[in-house]
Design a protein around this motif. Structure first.
Motif: not given
Length: 254
Positions: A15-19, A132-133, A107-119, A47-56
């Protein structure tokens, strides 16, 4: 992985504007995958989550393998990347990236969980460019209560964990801080994104401006308790949350 490509990793608390930010990046020429990433997902994100379902799904499974979930993140002990249970997720992620983005130089992908899993993702993909949203913690908490009936204390704790982890993990790497309200109040956020991904000329086109005006509906901007014309109110936040958000505001102003 191709050495000449630029990979954009979009993170931030839920809920921080990642989409919305990801949609802007797509307009700037970043390949976000097949058309279905843009499909409306739920009543709170029409208007969509703009997340790739597989990577999410990979992000969900990594957290689960480590003993947590998005709303109860696991503690990441030293050496967690070597956990054997992560190998199936690595292999699945490699297959998705090669199949979907193998020919994409940007290319890129969005997922709030990326915040925890950058490494995890950096270990898998190599160097990343990070978005960083950031949104006022009170407004995040209000949105999560509306969406999930999440208690304020839990939401603020999650904001601190997601945002703190993401800021620390991206320090020293190419990154752009995008504040939620800046998406609606000027071109500064668009320019930072365009410079990060290497397409600064894109924001000058009439097509980009028209698409942004069509997509960024002010009606999508709900829950503005923490932000007012007078500025950001930090007075009611827990000290550690207020301290981190205050530091980010200072970076925004610099």
């Amino acid at each position: 992985m191709r050495p000449d490509r630029r990979i954009v990793c979009i993170g931030g608390m839920h809920c921080s504007g990642t989409s919305a930010t990801t949609r802007i990046l797509a307009l700037l020429g970043v390949d976000m995958g097949p058309p279905e990433v843009a499909k409306p997902a739920r009543r709170t994100n029409t208007k969509g989550l703009w997340e790739h379902p597989g990577l999410t799904r990979i992000g969900e499974l990594v957290l689960r393998a480590l003993g947590g979930t998005w709303n109860a993140p696991p503690e990441l002990a030293p050496g967690w990347l070597a956990t054997p249970a992560l190998e199936p997720q690595r292999e699945a992620a490699r297959e998705i990236v090669e199949e979907v983005f193998g020919a994409s130089p940007l290319w890129g992908w969005k997922d709030p969980r990326n915040s925890l899993l950058v490494e995890f993702w950096r270990d898998l993909l190599g160097p990343l460019h990070h978005v960083v949203c950031v949104r006022h913690p009170e407004d995040v908490a209000a949105s999560l209560f509306k969406r999930d009936k999440m208690p304020r204390e839990q939401a603020l704790g999650l904001w601190l964990r997601y945002t703190g982890d993401l800021v620390r993990a991206t320090h020293g790497h190419p990154r752009a801080f995008i504040f939620y309200e800046d998406l609606w109040t000027g071109d500064g956020a668009f320019r930072r994104l365009a410079e990060l991904v290497g397409t600064p000329e894109a924001i000058e086109t009439p097509e980009f401006r028209a698409a942004v005006d069509d997509w960024l509906d002010p009606a999508l901007w709900n829950n503005r308790a923490g932000v007012s014309p007078e500025g950001d109110d930090l007075s009611g936040l827990p000290p550690d949350v207020a301290a981190l958000y205050g530091r980010l505001l200072a970076l925004r102003a610099s």
